[in-house]
Design a protein around this motif. Structure first.
Motif, short mmCIF file in Angstrom:
data_model
loop_
_atom_site.label_atom_id
_atom_site.label_comp_id
_atom_site.label_asym_id
_atom_site.label_seq_id
_atom_site.Cartn_x
_atom_site.Cartn_y
_atom_site.Cartn_z
N GLY A 319 58.20 23.71 38.23
CA GLY A 319 57.05 23.89 38.83
C GLY A 319 56.14 24.95 39.60
N PHE A 320 56.99 25.60 40.16
CA PHE A 320 56.25 27.02 40.18
C PHE A 320 56.12 27.50 39.40
CE2 PHE A 320 58.95 26.23 44.05
CZ PHE A 320 58.46 26.34 45.03
N GLY A 321 57.18 27.72 37.88
CA GLY A 321 56.52 28.24 37.00
C GLY A 321 54.88 28.47 36.62
N ILE A 322 54.73 26.78 36.44
CA ILE A 322 53.54 26.50 35.81
C ILE A 322 52.10 26.70 37.31
CG2 ILE A 322 51.99 23.69 36.46
CD1 ILE A 322 54.27 22.66 34.40
N GLY A 353 52.41 19.68 35.96
CA GLY A 353 54.00 19.69 36.49
C GLY A 353 54.43 18.38 37.71
N MET A 354 53.38 17.61 37.49
CA MET A 354 54.05 16.60 38.11
C MET A 354 54.79 15.74 36.71
SD MET A 354 51.07 14.15 40.14
CE MET A 354 52.18 12.60 40.40
N PHE A 399 57.14 16.90 44.91
CA PHE A 399 57.18 17.94 44.91
C PHE A 399 56.90 19.18 44.64
CE2 PHE A 399 60.54 21.51 46.06
CZ PHE A 399 60.30 22.15 46.77
N ALA A 400 56.33 18.44 43.07
CA ALA A 400 55.11 19.07 41.78
C ALA A 400 53.96 19.44 42.73
CB ALA A 400 55.32 18.13 40.87
N VAL A 401 53.46 17.83 43.36
CA VAL A 401 52.09 18.00 43.92
C VAL A 401 52.08 19.59 45.06
CG1 VAL A 401 50.35 17.17 45.31
CG2 VAL A 401 51.36 15.80 43.71
N ALA A 402 52.94 19.45 45.36
CA ALA A 402 53.06 20.80 47.04
C ALA A 402 53.07 21.99 45.85
CB ALA A 402 53.90 20.18 47.39
N ILE A 403 53.87 21.80 45.29
CA ILE A 403 54.37 23.82 44.56
C ILE A 403 52.67 24.06 43.65
CG2 ILE A 403 55.74 24.53 42.77
CD1 ILE A 403 58.32 22.63 43.55
N VAL A 404 52.56 22.95 42.59
CA VAL A 404 51.34 23.97 42.17
C VAL A 404 50.14 23.62 42.45
CG1 VAL A 404 50.82 22.97 39.57
CG2 VAL A 404 52.77 22.86 40.18
N GLU A 453 60.43 14.17 53.78
CA GLU A 453 59.83 15.25 53.65
C GLU A 453 58.54 15.68 52.77
OE1 GLU A 453 58.27 19.29 53.54
OE2 GLU A 453 60.21 19.06 53.28
N LEU A 454 59.27 15.67 51.80
CA LEU A 454 59.55 16.37 50.25
C LEU A 454 57.83 15.51 49.73
CD1 LEU A 454 62.02 17.82 48.43
CD2 LEU A 454 59.64 18.64 49.29
N CYS A 455 57.64 13.80 50.22
CA CYS A 455 57.22 13.23 49.36
C CYS A 455 55.46 13.43 50.49
CB CYS A 455 57.55 11.76 49.59
SG CYS A 455 58.49 11.46 48.29
N VAL A 456 55.96 13.63 52.28
CA VAL A 456 54.56 13.56 52.46
C VAL A 456 53.92 14.71 52.26
CG1 VAL A 456 54.05 13.94 55.00
CG2 VAL A 456 55.53 11.86 54.59
N ARG A 457 54.48 15.67 52.27
CA ARG A 457 54.40 17.62 51.78
C ARG A 457 52.95 16.58 50.72
NH1 ARG A 457 57.44 22.75 50.59
NH2 ARG A 457 58.49 21.64 52.26
#
Length: 484
Positions: A319-322, A353-354, A399-404, A453-457
């Motif tokens: 995810g961080f790579g994307i 990413g997701m 978490f992918a949503v938040a990262i990308v 928390e990751l889901c809320v973020r």
């Protein structure tokens, strides 16, 4: 031989897009994939280095593993500040390249190299000064504090190499070249294995059919792991810097150009970097607090937590790579004035990413015992680490949503609101819930708090992505700065 920056399929599709040429959906998807894959490999390789350190040190015992886990959140703070400092300049570089202002792009890169290096010297000195006291402040037990202090001291001394590595990588990637720095980060992993093997363990004799082969070893233990990683960072940073200044067709230094410090560029760098830096400080403070919550649960819990965090990072690093690729893509496309295209590509990046992280989460759940088992042979650590990894695996898509999405927003210099999202979700949800659940449920309760928390973020970032405020502000700024 084709240069890494030459107009291959990876680069030419992005170049054609920023020049206003129409691309089909298939071509846009191909561009995203080709630019993301090398960035994903680079992110995975950096995590593999941590995995290597943890696995090698884990064979020395639970205490040695816990000593690295104790200061891991503090090293993340330094890495985060390094990333923030470099982002202030690499984002602007991508935008200038997209706009065709290559001379300005090179000048911004030159400013960034000088200022971030000064920053890294200051931070490295600060880290060295606090290293003797840090483990005790984090709540470490006396039997692991000495090794933890040595690990952080060596990390701090090599921090200028870490900063240079990250800054130069960001500059090269901003020009659309993901492949070359990604290849070097894979090489860095190989160097890390070699250096660690020599520096962590004592020498030994290996019996072979043709005789006895003596394998050298320094036997430095935890300190050897830090030294091996630092040397690998230093070598790769030097190669990357040489490439940027001498070989990159877009950003290499021209004899007739002198780097000038431009107040407008510096203000933009501060505007981009400061929210990210504050976010990293507050989030790393949260991670340190997270470690303080875990530390009283005992050495097994602390070691299992450290191993699980390292293993889980293998899952989210794609995810961080994307996200890294999306920052360069969105920066160039928005810099070229293609705002609707930037918005569409941003959503495509997040969707990709997701999908990737959903697959990785599934693998994490299934392979959790084997992943933890590589790093520790202790049955208690393996059992606890497996349990918490399987809890967190369900959060990976959000978490992918938040990262990308964070990477997408960063491409247009939108860093303040995403930083607030990251800060608020961790401090207002994860930490209070973790503290509440730790007493009754131990480490699994702490990781359930992380998952929630990751889901809320992810929901917060998704709502912002589906709106247009993040791209509208960049459009308004571009219109204001456009020549009349």
């Amino acid at each position: 031989m084709m240069s890494p920056d030459s107009p291959s399929a990876r680069v030419s599709l992005l170049t054609r897009l920023t020049r206003g040429e129409p691309l089909s959906f298939g071509q846009q998807l191909k561009m995203l994939v080709f630019l993301s894959v090398p960035a994903v490999l680079a992110q995975i390789s950096s995590t593999v280095m941590q995995y290597i350190d943890a696995a090698m040190v884990g064979h020395l015992g639970a205490g040695e593993a816990a000593s690295i886990g104790l200061v891991a959140s503090s090293t993340w703070l330094f890495y985060g500040l390094s990333m923030a400092a470099g982002a202030g300049f690499s984002v602007q570089t991508a935008q200038k390249i997209g706009a065709g202002a290559l001379r300005e792009a090179r000048n911004i890169a030159g400013q960034g190299l000088r200022l971030t290096f000064v920053f890294s010297i200051i931070m490295g000195a600060l880290g060295a000064l606090i290293s003797p006291f840090l483990p005790e402040l984090l709540g470490g037990s006396p039997e692991i504090n000495v090794n933890a202090a040595w690990y952080f001291l060596i990390f701090a001394l090599f921090f200028p190499a870490v900063q240079l590595n990250g800054t130069v990588t960001g500059m090269i990637q901003s020009a659309g070249n993901m492949a070359f720095p990604s290849f070097l980060h894979v090489v860095m992993c190989v160097l890390d294995v070699v250096f660690n093997a020599v520096l962590i363990f004592p020498g030994c004799d290996l019996e072979l059919p043709f005789g006895v082969l003596h394998l050298p070893g320094a036997g430095l233990g935890v300190a050897g792991a830090a030294l091996g990683t630092g040397l690998a960072e230093l070598i790769i940073a030097g190669i990357l810097l040489f490439y940027l200044l001498r070989r990159s067709p877009v950003l290499k230094k021209h004899p007739d150009e002198q780097t000038r410090f431009v107040s407008r560029d510096l203000r933009s760098a501060v505007r981009i970097a400061v929210p990210v830096a504050l976010e990293q400080m507050l989030m790393s403070g949260a991670y340190i607090t997270f470690t303080v919550i875990v530390a009283p649960l005992g050495t097994v819990a602390l070691a299992a937590n450290a191993f699980a965090i390292t293993a889980e990072s293998l899952c989210y690093m794609p995810g961080f790579g994307i996200a890294v690729a999306s920052t360069a893509i969105i920066g160039q496309v928005a810099g070229a004035g293609l705002f609707d295209t930037a918005k569409r590509l941003g959503r495509m990046c997040v969707s990709m990413g997701m999908l990737v992280m959903a697959v990785m989460g599934t693998l994490l759940y299934v392979l959790a015992p084997e992943i933890i088992g590589v790093m520790s042979q202790d049955p208690a650590i393996r059992s606890l680490g497996t349990t918490v990894l399987r809890i967190e695996a369900f959060a990976e898509p959000m978490f992918a949503v938040a990262i990308v999405a964070n990477g997408v927003f960063r491409g247009v210099g939108d860093t303040l609101i995403p930083s607030i999202f990251n800060f608020a979700s961790i401090w207002l949800i994860r930490l209070p819930l973790a503290a509440l659940l730790a007493g009754s449920f131990g480490l699994p309760g702490v990781w359930f708090a992380m998952t929630a928390e990751l889901c809320v973020r992810g929901v917060l970032f998704l709502r912002r992505l589906l709106g247009d405020s993040w791209i509208r502000r960049f459009r308004e700024k571009a219109a204001k700065n456009a020549p009349s």
